[in-house]
Design a protein around this motif. Sequence first.
Motif, PDB file in Angstrom:
ATOM      1  N   GLN A 146       0.812  -1.233   0.000  1.00 24.93           N
ATOM      2  CA  GLN A 146       0.000   0.000   0.000  1.00 24.93           C
ATOM      3  C   GLN A 146       0.841   1.278   0.000  1.00 24.93           C
ATOM      4  O   GLN A 146       0.289   2.374   0.092  1.00 24.93           O
ATOM      5  N   ARG A 185      -2.774  -6.429  -3.491  1.00 29.29           N
ATOM      6  CA  ARG A 185      -3.059  -6.593  -2.059  1.00 29.29           C
ATOM      7  C   ARG A 185      -1.889  -7.229  -1.347  1.00 29.29           C
ATOM      8  O   ARG A 185      -1.702  -7.065  -0.141  1.00 29.29           O
ATOM      9  N   SER A 451      -3.910   4.169  -3.238  1.00 26.03           N
ATOM     10  CA  SER A 451      -3.608   3.105  -2.277  1.00 26.03           C
ATOM     11  C   SER A 451      -4.581   3.146  -1.106  1.00 26.03           C
ATOM     12  O   SER A 451      -5.222   4.169  -0.852  1.00 26.03           O
ATOM     13  N   ASP A 452      -4.707   2.026  -0.417  1.00 22.87           N
ATOM     14  CA  ASP A 452      -5.594   1.969   0.746  1.00 22.87           C
ATOM     15  C   ASP A 452      -5.267   3.082   1.734  1.00 22.87           C
ATOM     16  O   ASP A 452      -6.161   3.682   2.325  1.00 22.87           O
ATOM     17  N   PHE A 453      -3.980   3.372   1.910  1.00 18.18           N
ATOM     18  CA  PHE A 453      -3.594   4.390   2.881  1.00 18.18           C
ATOM     19  C   PHE A 453      -4.159   5.759   2.524  1.00 18.18           C
ATOM     20  O   PHE A 453      -4.518   6.546   3.400  1.00 18.18           O
ATOM     21  N   LEU A 455      -6.879   6.365   0.777  1.00 20.67           N
ATOM     22  CA  LEU A 455      -8.338   6.397   0.690  1.00 20.67           C
ATOM     23  C   LEU A 455      -8.917   7.152   1.895  1.00 20.67           C
ATOM     24  O   LEU A 455      -8.563   6.873   3.039  1.00 20.67           O
ATOM     25  N   GLU A 460      -7.156  12.651  -1.764  1.00 24.37           N
ATOM     26  CA  GLU A 460      -7.385  11.317  -2.352  1.00 24.37           C
ATOM     27  C   GLU A 460      -7.696  11.413  -3.844  1.00 24.37           C
ATOM     28  O   GLU A 460      -8.583  12.163  -4.250  1.00 24.37           O
TER      29      GLU A 460
END
Lengths: 464, 469
Positions: A146, A185, A451-453, A455, A460
Amino acid sequence: MAKARGLGVALAAVSGLLLGGCATTPAKEPPTRFSHDPYPSTYHAYPGVPTLLKGATVLDGAGGRIDGGDVLIADGKVQAIGRGLSAPAGAVIVDGTGKYVTPGVIDIHSHLGDYPSPAVAAHDDGNEATAPARPEVWAEHSVWPQDPGFSRALANGGVTSLQILPGSANLFGGRSVVLKNVPARTVQGMKFPGAPYGLKMACGENPKRVYGSKGQMPSTRMGNIAVTRQTWLNAQAYKRKWDNYEAKGGDMPDRDLAMDTLRGVLAGEILVQNHCYRADEMAIMIDLSHEMGYKIAAFHHAVEAYKVADLLRENGTCAAMWADWYGFKMEAYDAIRENIALVDKAGACAIVHSDDPNGIQRLYQEAGKAIAAGRRVGIPITEEHAWTWLSANPAKALGIFDKTGSLAPGKMADVVLWNGNPFSTYTRPERVWIDGALMYDANNPRMRPVSDFELGQPGEGDVK
Amino acid sequence: MTARRRISWLGVTGVVCGLAGAVVGYKASAETIAIVRGTVAIGDGSAPIPNGTVVLRDGRVIAAGAGVAVPAGARVIDATGKWVTPGIVAGFSRLGLTDVDGVDQATDISGDGPFSAALDIAPAINPNAQPMAVNRADGVTRAIVAPGVGKSIFAGQGALIDTAADGNPVTRARLFQYVELGETGAEQAGGSRAAAHVLLRNALREAAELGRGVPAAAGQERSPTAPESQPIVRNPNESRLYEARRSQDVLLTRFDAAALVSVIQGRQILMVHAERAADIRQVIALGREFPRLKLVLVGADEGWTVAPELARSGIPVIASALSDLPAAFETIAATQSNVGRMRAAGVKVAIGTINDDDTRMAFRARNYAGNLVALARLPGATGLSWGEALAMVTSSPAEVVGLGNEIGSLQPGRRGDVVIWSADPLDNMAAAETVLIDGVEQPLVTRQTRLRERYQDLTPGVLPPAYRR
């Protein structure tokens, strides 16, 4: 299956012990092979559509150039490169007029994922600085997929593959991993299929500083070399034991993860990537490699490569370099702007590398600086040749040139369309394909990974 | 013995300087110089002018642009096919404070001694440090130089310097006080931003107390205009405040408190490093709370998210151009569009190398500016025009610290800091070919160019490379 076999070995060992006092000789057990790839790549090429890039300046990455050239990609591969190619039915046609097409940039030296953003202590996963020789650690076991840095390298840098190395605190830092620059992932989902492992080695200031400050060996450069040599001697003994076992069977020797890695190097399966700045130290490391029987694929941060470019050429060892970094430590004090050009001119293998989450976004501009510095001292460097520093040469030093690193038919369609001359500060990637799948498009905000971070955070999905 | 050794060492130095270029020992040139037929960029945000002329006299710019006459008797430099711009002004750097970052003895950025705000970096600047030569050779002629914090949120007083090879680098000492108010400030203050803010306000309160004047000691009469009665001194190392009466619970040393008097009275810039939007809002609030403060914001990676507020505050910003990673929790919204968006909102912005090789690589600023031009072609991004981008690394940093009338552009009256480039200086292919500082042509030889000459040809000679020089 593996478990059953392991049990068999254990039983054999026990029965051997029980029969120890008898006169009968126990039958030798056949050798057991262990997996050399226990964390296998699960990367797969994402779906692409046949795409014909037309009328661009094509730099093929291996030194070739076609003005007004076409590149056809389909089924994840480069299908054809030339002029006046015709598009198969249903192909997307991209007008490349005034633009450049190149193979994707390959950064041979990155710590993305191991030293991710944000750079907080909890993310500090790049140096197992607990003993000077830690060949047992694998960089991939630290990679945080991530890390927002991957998307910046893709969108701003046109980076399609990169080697993640453990840090340089140790003489033996551990195994590197080569990744395809796709969001995933898991790290296995990024692993470059079939890429050999690398072994990160370091010489010079870092190991002696880290351990010297703890009152441990090594605290000097001579200490560095002594520990390195002794470790290789241990590895040779380990290799003899295992080679003998795998050839003849018998009692399985103990596994040692550190020695497994070094044995892999001595067997030619794992490529040595050696952090080393100074000319004199590179020469010592080359002698050491001859003494122990391995080859150095590349010196990284080789700021004094220009002083021993002949030696590098003779040994077939690449030099991975910066364009203008200098002076941040004593062993970088003699850095010069012409380093890359002079190494190249001497016939050695030159690579532009980053070692930096910002620098990886502008490696093409760094190559531009190196071209300019070389030309200023009378070294004629063509654009098509300079791109070898960014794709073919790093691919060779990573052992993946048969798969990527140039726009040859049959190779992975790792391709960048640039909106201008790709050595210029004014140019950015317009689209990036990895294995023929469009992974970035500057004109389409949806084609920009988040990336998830990132979001739910300020900014964003913004153009970064 | 020691004396003799020193003399011989100086002798060697003299020889080296002589080789490097015959410019040692004097500052402004009395010459009249006309640079003709180049593409001239003024540095004020305007577009480059083809076939322009730049005239310098007595170390200052007399005229620049199209149709400028060449004065009789001028030394004429032909810049056909080349670009002519003001010298690059490093908007935020530690140039001259370090020779090799990784070597403690070669670094003077910060210390952990007892003083903070009183520290004055001017005497620590080493004009012979290699980064000075390397940056000079790449067209950096002036630099805003800040100290780094040691054990306080206050780092001390920064300067404006030049990079000329004349042994006299300081243009303006004690130009600003530098303070950390983001993550670094929080850490210095004991681990929280709240602690940093109390520390800051307490320091300003102590300074204000001192600034109210020095009461005469018992039995002594003193004119209010006597030097002893003026607690504000140009140099805090010559403090006259030994008689100052202060509260019992002071936290600052006397020198540190004295240094902050000029800040609280608005006579010295307070340069504040903050990145996060919330921290920037606190800096804006500080300006309302202490209206006389002359604030300059450094960093501001999240500045674009509060750009209208920043513009209304009038606080100018020195930002890193290409910061686009959430490198810290205080820079999560970082984007390369930050500078362009702040400028578009009306904020006065300049480019500096904050947290970015600030000791050595100020020369990269022009490439960073070029990258912001590239953003103008990227959908969704906010970039700059070429002229604006050049201004970000020339006149804007000068204006941010109130010296726009002195340096940073080729407008008449400015110091004669001029660079002739092989090509467009914002593109990375260009090199500085001629560098003038205060009208004096500078040597462009560095250790790097000497090493290149020594090793350009690796054919073994009769003697080792050490004999090649």
